[in-house]
Design an enzyme around this catalytic site. Sequence first.
Site, PDB file in Angstrom:
ATOM      1  N   LYS A  33       0.855  -1.202   0.000  1.00 35.88           N
ATOM      2  CA  LYS A  33       0.000   0.000   0.000  1.00 35.88           C
ATOM      3  C   LYS A  33       0.880   1.236   0.000  1.00 35.88           C
ATOM      4  O   LYS A  33       1.749   1.387   0.867  1.00 35.88           O
ATOM      5  CB  LYS A  33      -0.920   0.025   1.217  1.00 35.88           C
ATOM      6  CG  LYS A  33      -1.777   1.300   1.273  1.00 35.88           C
ATOM      7  CD  LYS A  33      -2.845   1.218   2.345  1.00 35.88           C
ATOM      8  CE  LYS A  33      -2.407   1.761   3.678  1.00 35.88           C
ATOM      9  NZ  LYS A  33      -2.355   3.240   3.722  1.00 35.88           N
ATOM     10  N   ASP A  60      -3.415   4.351  -2.021  1.00 37.18           N
ATOM     11  CA  ASP A  60      -4.385   4.794  -1.011  1.00 37.18           C
ATOM     12  C   ASP A  60      -4.377   6.317  -0.918  1.00 37.18           C
ATOM     13  O   ASP A  60      -3.774   6.895  -0.020  1.00 37.18           O
ATOM     14  CB  ASP A  60      -3.972   4.146   0.327  1.00 37.18           C
ATOM     15  CG  ASP A  60      -4.848   4.553   1.494  1.00 37.18           C
ATOM     16  OD1 ASP A  60      -5.984   4.998   1.267  1.00 37.18           O
ATOM     17  OD2 ASP A  60      -4.387   4.409   2.645  1.00 37.18           O
ATOM     18  N   LYS A  62      -7.382   8.176  -1.313  1.00 34.59           N
ATOM     19  CA  LYS A  62      -8.692   8.589  -0.757  1.00 34.59           C
ATOM     20  C   LYS A  62      -9.237   9.841  -1.427  1.00 34.59           C
ATOM     21  O   LYS A  62      -9.459  10.868  -0.780  1.00 34.59           O
ATOM     22  CB  LYS A  62      -8.578   8.831   0.749  1.00 34.59           C
ATOM     23  CG  LYS A  62      -8.106   7.626   1.558  1.00 34.59           C
ATOM     24  CD  LYS A  62      -8.169   7.911   3.050  1.00 34.59           C
ATOM     25  CE  LYS A  62      -7.767   6.739   3.901  1.00 34.59           C
ATOM     26  NZ  LYS A  62      -6.334   6.427   3.896  1.00 34.59           N
ATOM     27  N   THR A 120     -11.584   5.040  10.779  1.00 33.01           N
ATOM     28  CA  THR A 120     -11.592   4.429  12.120  1.00 33.01           C
ATOM     29  C   THR A 120     -11.142   5.427  13.187  1.00 33.01           C
ATOM     30  O   THR A 120     -11.286   5.178  14.372  1.00 33.01           O
ATOM     31  CB  THR A 120     -10.702   3.166  12.157  1.00 33.01           C
ATOM     32  OG1 THR A 120      -9.470   3.456  11.506  1.00 33.01           O
ATOM     33  CG2 THR A 120     -11.359   2.008  11.466  1.00 33.01           C
ATOM     34  N   ARG A 212       2.690  -0.925  10.904  1.00 29.72           N
ATOM     35  CA  ARG A 212       3.746  -1.049  11.909  1.00 29.72           C
ATOM     36  C   ARG A 212       4.016  -2.450  12.445  1.00 29.72           C
ATOM     37  O   ARG A 212       5.189  -2.754  12.725  1.00 29.72           O
ATOM     38  CB  ARG A 212       3.466  -0.060  13.057  1.00 29.72           C
ATOM     39  CG  ARG A 212       3.724   1.381  12.626  1.00 29.72           C
ATOM     40  CD  ARG A 212       3.023   2.383  13.497  1.00 29.72           C
ATOM     41  NE  ARG A 212       1.568   2.335  13.306  1.00 29.72           N
ATOM     42  CZ  ARG A 212       0.699   3.094  13.966  1.00 29.72           C
ATOM     43  NH1 ARG A 212       1.131   3.944  14.863  1.00 29.72           N
ATOM     44  NH2 ARG A 212      -0.591   3.001  13.711  1.00 29.72           N
TER      45      ARG A 212
HETATM   46  O1  C5P Z   1       0.668   0.832  11.228  1.00 32.76           O
HETATM   47  P1  C5P Z   1      -0.766   0.396  11.070  1.00 32.76           P
HETATM   48  O2  C5P Z   1      -0.938  -1.110  10.930  1.00 32.76           O
HETATM   49  O3  C5P Z   1      -1.685   0.988  12.095  1.00 32.76           O
HETATM   50  O4  C5P Z   1      -1.170   1.004   9.633  1.00 32.76           O
HETATM   51  C1  C5P Z   1      -2.473   0.916   9.125  1.00 32.76           C
HETATM   52  C2  C5P Z   1      -2.541   1.580   7.784  1.00 32.76           C
HETATM   53  O5  C5P Z   1      -3.898   1.609   7.383  1.00 32.76           O
HETATM   54  C3  C5P Z   1      -2.057   3.021   7.751  1.00 32.76           C
HETATM   55  O6  C5P Z   1      -1.451   3.226   6.471  1.00 32.76           O
HETATM   56  C4  C5P Z   1      -3.309   3.840   7.891  1.00 32.76           C
HETATM   57  O7  C5P Z   1      -3.219   5.077   7.250  1.00 32.76           O
HETATM   58  C5  C5P Z   1      -4.313   2.950   7.174  1.00 32.76           C
HETATM   59  N1  C5P Z   1      -5.700   3.162   7.587  1.00 32.76           N
HETATM   60  C6  C5P Z   1      -6.153   2.998   8.891  1.00 32.76           C
HETATM   61  N2  C5P Z   1      -7.473   3.203   9.207  1.00 32.76           N
HETATM   62  C7  C5P Z   1      -8.338   3.559   8.259  1.00 32.76           C
HETATM   63  C8  C5P Z   1      -7.893   3.726   6.938  1.00 32.76           C
HETATM   64  C9  C5P Z   1      -6.562   3.518   6.635  1.00 32.76           C
HETATM   65  O8  C5P Z   1      -5.380   2.650   9.756  1.00 32.76           O
HETATM   66  N3  C5P Z   1      -9.605   3.716   8.565  1.00 32.76           N
END
Ligand code: C5P
Length: 232
Positions: A33, A60, A62, A120, A212
């Site tokens: 992504k 991504d 948006k 979220t 992460r």
């Molecule tokens: O590091 P982590 O696993 O929290 O990353 C989640 C990824 O998903 C990030 O790139 C974040 O921007 C994306 N994301 C999210 N919640 C959303 C939409 C996208 O965490 N509702």
Amino acid sequence: MNRDVIIACDFSSREATLEFLDRFPAGRKPYVKIGMELYYAEGPSIVREIKARGHRIFLDLKLHDIPNTVKKAMRVLSNLDVDMVNVHAAGTVGMMRAALEGLIREDGTRPLLIAVTQLTSTSEEVMQNELLIRTNLRRAVVQYALNAKEAGLDGVVCSPQEAGLVKEACGQEFLAVTPGIRFADAAADDQVRITTPARAREIGSDYIVVGRPITAAPDPVAAYERCLKEFI
Ligand code: C5P
């Protein structure tokens, strides 16, 4: 539907991203992504470069604007040969339809198009009192998913905890792409509503987006393999 793990490459430079991807063995090409940070830092060339290395790409960005602008922007993104892109469902059914039209390439193919429902990071309280959306969060997510389906989109981004509801409302074929994934024994970071890869599978996610827990792991390849093993 084929489940897969998508790694959120939330890096700020080409160098950091390629250094990360270089850690994977030659035959392993994770779905990647690319978000706003990396895209705005490096531009379309980073998409082409990662694509040329053999990765599938979820871009991504948006998008959310008037239908004509989104349609034209989508035409540009589609020609980057990405595999999945997204828009905000809040842009309306008309905007999502325009996005879909813009994505269709000359040869008739197009990337998957999914819609962000309620981020979220938005609480029910903020949604109701700031955005004046006077319903509960889950109903809002389901309504946005239904709108996306009506516009002809392939699925939505939602919390794994909403994936079951979305499938119930829109059908099993409608994709649920879910971030907010953590291993059972790990820290939540700033994510609030989190789920393990195994639980996301049970609830019905098609793709989990993992940042992460993989990118910041001491051994990212092992963490990726663990995600695959738990989810697929
Ligand atoms: O590091 P982590 O696993 O929290 O990353 C989640 C990824 O998903 C990030 O790139 C974040 O921007 C994306 N994301 C999210 N919640 C959303 C939409 C996208 O965490 N509702």
